[in-house]
Design a protein around this motif. Structure first.
Motif, PDB file in Angstrom:
ATOM      1  N   PHE B  29       0.939  -1.284  -0.208  1.00 35.70           N
ATOM      2  CA  PHE B  29      -0.276   0.155  -0.096  1.00 35.70           C
ATOM      3  C   PHE B  29       0.620   1.202   0.019  1.00 35.70           C
ATOM      4  N   ALA B  30       0.644   1.830  -0.970  1.00 34.54           N
ATOM      5  CA  ALA B  30       1.477   3.201  -1.075  1.00 34.54           C
ATOM      6  C   ALA B  30       0.836   3.822  -0.518  1.00 34.54           C
ATOM      7  N   THR B  33      -2.228   6.895  -0.647  1.00 33.84           N
ATOM      8  CA  THR B  33      -3.453   5.994  -1.582  1.00 33.84           C
ATOM      9  C   THR B  33      -4.381   6.344  -0.438  1.00 33.84           C
ATOM     10  N   VAL B  35      -7.369   3.094  -0.288  1.00 36.12           N
ATOM     11  CA  VAL B  35      -8.078   1.922  -0.979  1.00 36.12           C
ATOM     12  C   VAL B  35      -9.145   1.203  -0.500  1.00 36.12           C
ATOM     13  N   GLU B 182      -2.266  14.931   1.708  1.00 37.78           N
ATOM     14  CA  GLU B 182      -1.888  13.868   0.231  1.00 37.78           C
ATOM     15  C   GLU B 182      -0.770  12.600   1.699  1.00 37.78           C
ATOM     16  N   THR B 185      -2.606   7.847   4.120  1.00 41.38           N
ATOM     17  CA  THR B 185      -3.732   6.468   3.538  1.00 41.38           C
ATOM     18  C   THR B 185      -4.511   5.713   4.401  1.00 41.38           C
ATOM     19  N   ASP B 201      -9.119   6.069  -4.644  1.00 40.56           N
ATOM     20  CA  ASP B 201      -8.660   5.713  -5.796  1.00 40.56           C
ATOM     21  C   ASP B 201      -8.063   4.732  -6.015  1.00 40.56           C
ATOM     22  N   THR B 202      -7.925   3.803  -5.063  1.00 44.29           N
ATOM     23  CA  THR B 202      -7.595   2.509  -5.118  1.00 44.29           C
ATOM     24  C   THR B 202      -8.524   1.690  -4.942  1.00 44.29           C
ATOM     25  N   HIS B 214      -6.136  -5.129  -7.696  1.00 46.55           N
ATOM     26  CA  HIS B 214      -5.471  -4.398  -6.888  1.00 46.55           C
ATOM     27  C   HIS B 214      -5.215  -3.836  -8.054  1.00 46.55           C
ATOM     28  N   GLN B 215      -5.684  -1.887  -8.056  1.00 42.72           N
ATOM     29  CA  GLN B 215      -5.380  -1.713  -8.846  1.00 42.72           C
ATOM     30  C   GLN B 215      -5.918   0.049  -9.256  1.00 42.72           C
ATOM     31  N   PRO B 216      -5.329   1.356  -9.189  1.00 45.38           N
ATOM     32  CA  PRO B 216      -6.339   2.179  -9.298  1.00 45.38           C
ATOM     33  C   PRO B 216      -7.574   2.173 -10.378  1.00 45.38           C
TER      34      PRO B 216
END
Lengths: 471, 300
Positions: B29-30, B33, B35, B182, B185, B201-202, B214-216
């Motif tokens: 997990f960036a 993001t 999720v 920003e 998470t 966004d994901t 698992h993608q945008p």
């Protein structure tokens, strides 16, 4: 929070409840201490009384801490673990010092040593805190701790035999045990394992027994684990048989029998653990209790109608009465009012018969023990095992209406109340039969039972007339 | 924004007795993001989320949060996490105000203004006992406690399940506000897809303990295409010669096909080449979810 990191909320969690527990926990030992001193009596009783007070306070504090640890935000609170350790070390030392002061200040404490008392109090606090935190049924410990008064005479006998002084003289051993147990408690509180395990669980306190919402939530949580596929095979088979019979009765149009069978099945689930090892342990405990009680009563040499201790073995036969409450109220709302009441009455009659069968089995077991157990020699006296006379055989079924009345009068709509009442009722009934001649005690018990039956029936009928049904 | 993932799972499996709740899950997990963790009941969402703060430990594999093994997260890391479970347990004997104070006293970071505003917005009376709160109000209090410390990682497990529509709207507004920062998470699991679609966004789709996607979200929308075809003259060919064909429903005259993992223009070109009346459009998010959730483990 102070500079030392001591948090008032952790040190004195729920001050009101702590005060009540202090009043209960300290009042009785205080009476014992005062009476003992007035009679110029046993230092062992003073010791026992003080430790009982320590136990009550320790459990009140720890169970509140357990609730805090289980609360969702606590896991993410930085420093909470450290602050909990500090709070417990403070309590352990505080209680230890208080116990030592009692010994130092109270005249007649005799052989008690202040350091030993300090070590014993610290040990007890740490041990009970560990048990209360680790055991899922730790909230029951304050209740069970009252049973510690039962072998009080043994402590007294120990003092009379002069062995108590030796126990007290080993102050270093008490202090070492206290330090070890406290270190173990600190380690448990400081590591994440306990906090991880308790996070989000429903941690109860003793007072929750009187709070319907909490108990219902607890029952719901327990019920999630109740599946008849789990546990011993006999448990699953018994439940399966009850549910099959319920389905057959419903198919045949006998809705009362169907409901009765269903309640019996659910009660069976609620009152038997799915853990296979629990029942053998309980059975072994009961056997040890009966054997100890039989010899203990033999040593008493008092003019009683029956052995007191051994007779308590019959209390196990009240188990069906406990189950009476376990599900009767939890799953009745999906039938008509008339069916509900009739099923409940039918269930009561059958549970009374089941209790009678359990009492007969207890009487048989005690007779068997009396036949096989050899006499033992204790302090130069030969003791023959005394089996309690089988008056418990019919005492137990007589309790059924009283248990039903307790359920009908319950201050909260949850089932454990019956269990809480059935046990002490047995002790009272047994005491009556032991102390008072049969020609007085038996009519008294029968009259109480009949009266209870009448009142309970009227109350339950009224309850069913007014109950909110779930359909 | 740094490249270092805020949480990382490698080959994580979790067994409850003989039930496999997670099966060899590897994820990252960036930071920053949002999720959406989606999946049917019992798919392993709660188990997955519980591993990140170390509330659950994997049977095999490793979980790292903020670069630290989740089993050994210390005070510094745990203080950066906010967590709301499906049925939050709160100290029942405290009042709302006392609960907020108790949590605030133990937190190094606390946005007092946000807490005060949320108390008012959520209709929480500070003097009211926690034991007297309805499940919805209790959930609101749990959300307040989780977001007021402004955590770097906010884990929300079905946070809106017991909220009424008005409270859910307020909650989504709050999420939108939190998203503005920003570096934060947010992992949110929910069954209300329309809510998730607005904020994430994901997307992480999980089923049977396995990660299916698992993608945008935008990328996911471009992955699947719905093709409505109607025969003109002769019957439709069977099977339909469309690239990336995943499912077809209908009859010989009219059919609805779903194609995936091919660019839209390829699908449109193939549809035109069939000589039939064809309309190609992107799948709705709910349709994508249904497609994956009902795939029974097949790769779609």
């Amino acid at each position: 929070m102070s500079a030392m990191g001591l948090d008032r909320r952790l040190l004195m969690p729920r001050p009101g409840r702590l005060a009540v527990r202090l009043a209960l926990g300290v009042a009785m030992p205080l009476v014992v201490v005062v009476v003992t001193i007035a009679r110029g009596g046993s230092a062992a009783l003073v010791w026992f009384g003080v430790l009982f007070g320590v136990a009550q306070v320790s459990l009140a504090v720890t169970l509140t801490h357990k609730e805090l640890i289980a609360a969702a935000p606590s896991y993410f609170q930085p420093g909470l673990r450290r602050r909990l350790v500090l709070a417990h070390v403070t309590w352990a030392l505080g209680l230890g010092v208080a116990a030592a002061l009692v010994v130092a200040l109270v005249p007649g404490a005799g052989a008690l040593r202040a350091l030993s008392q300090l070590g014993a109090a610290v040990s007890l606090h740490a041990l009970l805190a560990l048990l209360a935190l680790r055991l899922s049924w730790g909230y029951q410990l304050p209740l069970w701790s009252w049973y510690a008064w039962m072998p009080l005479r043994a402590v007294d006998a120990l003092a009379a035999a002069g062995r108590f002084e030796a126990l007290q003289a080993a102050a270093w051993a008490w202090l070492a045990a206290g330090a070890l147990l406290l270190a173990l408690l600190a380690r448990t509180l400081a590591r994440p394992g306990l906090h991880r395990r308790l996070h989000g669980t429903l941690a109860l306190s003793l007072e929750d027994w009187l709070r319907p919402q909490r108990m219902q939530a607890y029952k719901r949580e327990c019920r999630r684990r109740f599946t008849h596929a789990r546990g011993a095979a006999w448990r699953g088979r018994l439940l399966g048989a009850q549910l099959r019979r319920a389905a057959r009765a419903r198919a045949a149009g006998d809705v009362v029998a169907a409901q009765r069978r269903r309640l019996l099945g659910l009660g069976l689930l609620a009152t038997t653990s799915e853990r296979v090892w629990v029942l053998p342990i309980i059975a072994a405990g009961m056997l040890a209790f009966a054997i100890f009680g039989g010899y203990f009563d033999a040593a008493q040499q008092r003019d009683r109608l029956d052995g007191w201790f051994g007779g308590l073995a019959y209390q196990a036969a009240t188990w069906p009465l406990w189950s009476l409450g376990a599900y009767v109220f939890a799953a009745t709302a999906d039938v008509s009012r008339r069916t509900g009441l009739r099923a409940e009455c039918g269930l009561l009659a059958r549970l009374a018969l089941l209790a009678l069968a359990a009492s007969l089995a207890t009487a048989l077991g005690l007779a068997l023990l009396a036949a096989v157990l050899p006499p033992i020699t204790r302090d130069g006296r030969v003791l023959e095992f005394v089996a309690a006379r089988p008056h418990g055989t019919w005492l137990v079924p007589l309790l059924a209406p009283l248990a039903w009345l307790a359920l009908a009068l319950r201050p909260t709509p949850h089932a454990s109340w019956t269990g809480i009442v059935a046990g002490p009722l047995f002790v009272l009934g047994h005491g009556l039969l032991t102390m008072v001649p049969y020609r007085q005690s038996v009519p008294l018990l029968v009259a109480a039972s009949l009266l209870a039956l009448l009142v309970a029936y009227r109350l339950r009928r009224r309850w069913w007339e007014r109950a909110d049904l779930g359909h | 924004m740094t490249d270092r993932p805020i949480a990382r799972l490698r080959g994580v499996s979790k067994l409850y007795g003989t039930t496999r709740a997670l099966d060899d899950v590897s994820l990252e997990f960036a930071p920053g993001t949002i999720v959406g963790v989606l999946g049917p009941n019992g798919s392993g969402k709660t188990t997955l989320l519980g591993h990140l703060p170390g509330l659950l430990l994997p049977t095999s594999g490793t979980v790292e949060t903020f670069g630290v093994p989740a089993a050994r997260l210390g005070d510094a890391e745990l203080a950066r996490i906010g967590y709301v479970s499906q049925e939050p347990r709160l100290p029942e004997w405290m009042t709302v105000g006392e609960t907020v104070e108790f949590v605030r006293a133990g937190r190094t970071r606390w946005d007092a203004a946000l807490a005060t505003r949320l108390l008012a917005d959520f209709g929480l009376d500070p003097g009211r006992g926690v034991d007297a709160l309805s499940p919805g109000l209790r959930q609101r209090l749990a959300i307040l406690i989780a977001v007021a410390p402004r955590p770097d990682l906010l884990i929300l497990d079905e946070p809106a399940a017991s909220l009424d529509p008005v409270a859910r709207h307020d909650f989504l507004r709050l999420l939108m506000e939190l998203i503005q920062e920003e570096e934060r998470t947010i992992l949110i699991s929910s069954h209300v897809l329309s809510d998730v679609e607005k904020v994430v966004d994901t997307v992480l789709l999980i089923n049977g303990g396995q990660v299916h996607c698992h993608q945008p979200l935008d990328e996911l929308r471009e992955t699947y295409h719905r093709v409505d075809v109607t025969a003109v003259g002769a019957d439709l060919p069977s099977p339909l010669p469309l690239p990336g064909l995943l499912t077809v429903t209908g009859d010989r005259r009219r059919a609805m096909a779903v194609c995936g993992h091919v660019p839209r223009h390829q699908v449109e070109a193939a549809a035109r080449a069939l000589g039939v009346e064809a309309k190609v459009r992107g799948l709705e998010f709910e349709e994508i979810y249904r497609l994956i959730a009902t795939s029974d483990g097949r790769k779609v």
